[in-house]
Scaffold this motif. Structure first.
Motif, short mmCIF file in Angstrom:
data_model
loop_
_atom_site.label_atom_id
_atom_site.label_comp_id
_atom_site.label_asym_id
_atom_site.label_seq_id
_atom_site.Cartn_x
_atom_site.Cartn_y
_atom_site.Cartn_z
N ASN A 1 -13.58 11.11 18.87
CA ASN A 1 -13.08 11.11 17.49
C ASN A 1 -13.75 10.01 16.70
OD1 ASN A 1 -10.36 12.91 17.04
ND2 ASN A 1 -10.59 12.30 19.17
N ARG A 2 -13.80 10.22 15.41
CA ARG A 2 -14.23 9.14 14.53
C ARG A 2 -13.08 8.17 14.33
NH1 ARG A 2 -16.14 12.61 9.50
NH2 ARG A 2 -14.12 13.54 10.07
N TYR A 3 -13.39 7.00 13.80
CA TYR A 3 -12.40 5.94 13.66
C TYR A 3 -11.15 6.41 12.90
CZ TYR A 3 -10.39 1.42 12.42
OH TYR A 3 -9.54 0.36 12.25
N LYS A 4 -11.33 7.17 11.83
CA LYS A 4 -10.21 7.56 10.99
C LYS A 4 -9.55 8.87 11.41
CE LYS A 4 -11.51 5.03 6.80
NZ LYS A 4 -11.73 5.13 5.34
N ASP A 5 -10.05 9.52 12.45
CA ASP A 5 -9.43 10.76 12.92
C ASP A 5 -8.06 10.46 13.54
OD1 ASP A 5 -11.62 12.15 12.10
OD2 ASP A 5 -12.52 12.33 14.10
N LYS A 6 -7.18 11.45 13.49
CA LYS A 6 -5.81 11.26 13.99
C LYS A 6 -5.73 11.26 15.52
CE LYS A 6 -3.37 13.18 9.99
NZ LYS A 6 -2.41 14.21 9.52
N GLY A 7 -6.70 11.86 16.19
CA GLY A 7 -6.62 11.94 17.64
C GLY A 7 -5.72 13.08 18.09
N SER B 1 0.84 -1.19 0.00
CA SER B 1 0.00 0.00 0.00
C SER B 1 0.87 1.24 0.00
CB SER B 1 -0.93 0.02 1.22
OG SER B 1 -1.65 1.22 1.27
N GLY B 2 0.84 1.98 -1.07
CA GLY B 2 1.60 3.21 -1.14
C GLY B 2 0.90 4.38 -0.50
N ASN B 3 -0.39 4.19 -0.13
CA ASN B 3 -1.16 5.29 0.43
C ASN B 3 -1.22 5.27 1.95
OD1 ASN B 3 -1.89 6.20 -2.17
ND2 ASN B 3 -3.49 4.65 -2.29
N SER B 4 -1.04 4.09 2.56
CA SER B 4 -1.12 3.98 4.01
C SER B 4 0.14 4.54 4.66
CB SER B 4 -1.31 2.53 4.42
OG SER B 4 -2.52 2.02 3.91
N THR B 5 -0.02 5.01 5.89
CA THR B 5 1.11 5.52 6.66
C THR B 5 1.12 4.86 8.03
OG1 THR B 5 -0.12 7.34 7.68
CG2 THR B 5 0.86 7.75 5.50
N LEU B 6 2.25 5.02 8.75
CA LEU B 6 2.35 4.43 10.08
C LEU B 6 1.32 5.00 11.03
CD1 LEU B 6 6.20 4.14 10.69
CD2 LEU B 6 4.57 2.32 10.23
N ALA B 7 0.88 6.22 10.78
CA ALA B 7 -0.13 6.84 11.64
C ALA B 7 -1.45 6.08 11.62
CB ALA B 7 -0.36 8.29 11.23
N GLU B 8 -1.65 5.24 10.60
CA GLU B 8 -2.89 4.47 10.49
C GLU B 8 -2.79 3.11 11.15
OE1 GLU B 8 -4.70 4.76 6.45
OE2 GLU B 8 -2.94 5.98 6.02
N ILE B 9 -1.65 2.79 11.76
CA ILE B 9 -1.46 1.52 12.45
C ILE B 9 -1.55 1.75 13.94
CG2 ILE B 9 0.13 -0.39 12.87
CD1 ILE B 9 1.34 0.16 10.13
N PHE B 10 -2.46 1.05 14.60
CA PHE B 10 -2.58 1.17 16.05
C PHE B 10 -1.40 0.49 16.72
CE2 PHE B 10 -7.49 1.18 15.60
CZ PHE B 10 -7.46 2.55 15.38
N ALA B 11 -0.61 1.28 17.45
CA ALA B 11 0.47 0.69 18.24
C ALA B 11 -0.07 0.03 19.50
CB ALA B 11 1.49 1.77 18.63
N ALA B 12 -1.20 0.56 19.99
CA ALA B 12 -1.87 -0.02 21.15
C ALA B 12 -3.33 0.35 21.09
CB ALA B 12 -1.25 0.48 22.45
N ALA B 13 -4.19 -0.53 21.57
CA ALA B 13 -5.62 -0.26 21.59
C ALA B 13 -6.20 -0.85 22.86
CB ALA B 13 -6.30 -0.86 20.36
N ILE B 14 -6.87 -0.03 23.67
CA ILE B 14 -7.48 -0.53 24.90
C ILE B 14 -8.93 -0.07 24.95
CG2 ILE B 14 -5.33 -0.56 26.21
CD1 ILE B 14 -6.24 2.05 27.55
N LYS B 15 -9.77 -0.88 25.58
CA LYS B 15 -11.17 -0.53 25.75
C LYS B 15 -11.33 0.31 27.02
CE LYS B 15 -13.03 -4.59 23.38
NZ LYS B 15 -13.91 -5.79 23.48
N VAL B 16 -11.99 1.44 26.90
CA VAL B 16 -12.20 2.32 28.04
C VAL B 16 -13.66 2.76 28.10
CG1 VAL B 16 -9.83 3.19 27.96
CG2 VAL B 16 -11.62 4.42 26.73
#
Length: 273
Positions: A44-50, A3-18
């Motif tokens: 935030n929406r799912y695709k927002d950067k946070g 994927s030439g369009n994806s970036t590392l910012a789109e990969i979750f390094a960690a995800a926790i339920k809160v």
């Protein structure tokens, strides 16, 4: 898959339920703990950067989170295990972190060392260490003492000069260790083939490396998951752990078809909710 369009910012390094009334305990590579309420985070929406970590934690330059825990009310029971790049391991009761202040020291570190990972202590497991120079130690943990909050821990794996830990975590006899090197080469090594030993040893070889080669990534796997491979040009390639062959610990591994003629900069595990 590339994927030439994806970036590392789109990969979750960690995800926790809160939940909205949880308190998040975030621990950093510098040995600090920063607490914040989830209500302090904007929705935030799912695709927002946070928002950047520094908006909720007064971290210093070069400091970043290595573990997040969502806590509701009283702190969890049990202990936390801290692992460092320099091969140390620290066991501390959760009760030691019952502190009102939103920012405080969570561990003591030797000069030049940093926290690699933190996880709850799990019964009936050993600790696997993997180093950049291709060594590993499957260490018993029954003699690791419980220490106070501001302590440096005890020796986990003995390192050669210039080497450092790139993976540490609890395992059982099931599953495999994924090893990725700068060759680039990949393999899975069955954990039961690496006999447990006492801690504070150098361990055994887990990858055959050339003089200039290094282990780029190591991770435990029991159920298949996705990895993202990053080339030096910034291109991302997606692979499944099942695409990686099982081999003996003394082999070099194999180049994946997705990574042929590619120089890898990094390998990343996808975290999902």
């Amino acid at each position: 898959q590339r994927s030439g369009n994806s970036t590392l910012a789109e990969i979750f390094a960690a995800a926790i339920k809160v939940q909205s009334d949880d308190t998040v305990y975030s621990f950093t590579n510098k040995g600090n703990c920063y607490k914040f309420d989830t209500a302090a985070l904007p929705e935030n929406r799912y695709k927002d950067k946070g928002v950047p970590y520094k908006t909720v934690a007064p971290c210093e330059k070069g400091e970043y989170p290595v573990a997040f825990f969502a806590v509701k009310g009283e702190l969890p029971k049990g202990s936390l295990l801290f692992y460092t790049r320099g091969g140390m391991v620290k066991k501390t009761d959760w009760s030691e972190y019952n502190i009102i202040k939103p920012a405080f020291q969570a561990a003591k570190l030797k000069d030049g060392d940093e926290i690699l990972k933190i996880e709850p202590d799990v019964p009936d497991t050993t600790i696997m260490f993997v180093t950049e120079r291709g060594m590993c130690l499957n260490a018993y943990k029954d003699d690791i003492p419980v220490q106070g909050r501001i302590s440096a821990g005890v020796g986990g794996i003995n390192l050669d000069d210039g080497d450092r830990v790139i993976y540490a975590g609890q395992i059982d006899s099931d599953g495999e260790m994924i090893i990725a090197t700068t060759v680039p080469a990949f393999k899975r090594v069955i954990c039961s083939q690496i006999d447990p030993l006492a801690r504070r040893r150098k361990g055994v070889k887990i990858a055959e490396l050339g003089a200039e080669d290094k282990v780029l990534f190591a991770e435990y796997v029991t159920e298949p998951y996705k990895l993202a491979l990053e080339s030096e040009e910034g291109e991302l390639m997606l692979v499944d752990t099942e695409d990686i062959s099982i081999e003996k610990r003394t082999t070099k591994g194999k180049t994946l078809k997705q990574a042929k003629n590619v120089k890898l900069k990094g390998v990343y595990k996808f975290s999902v909710l």
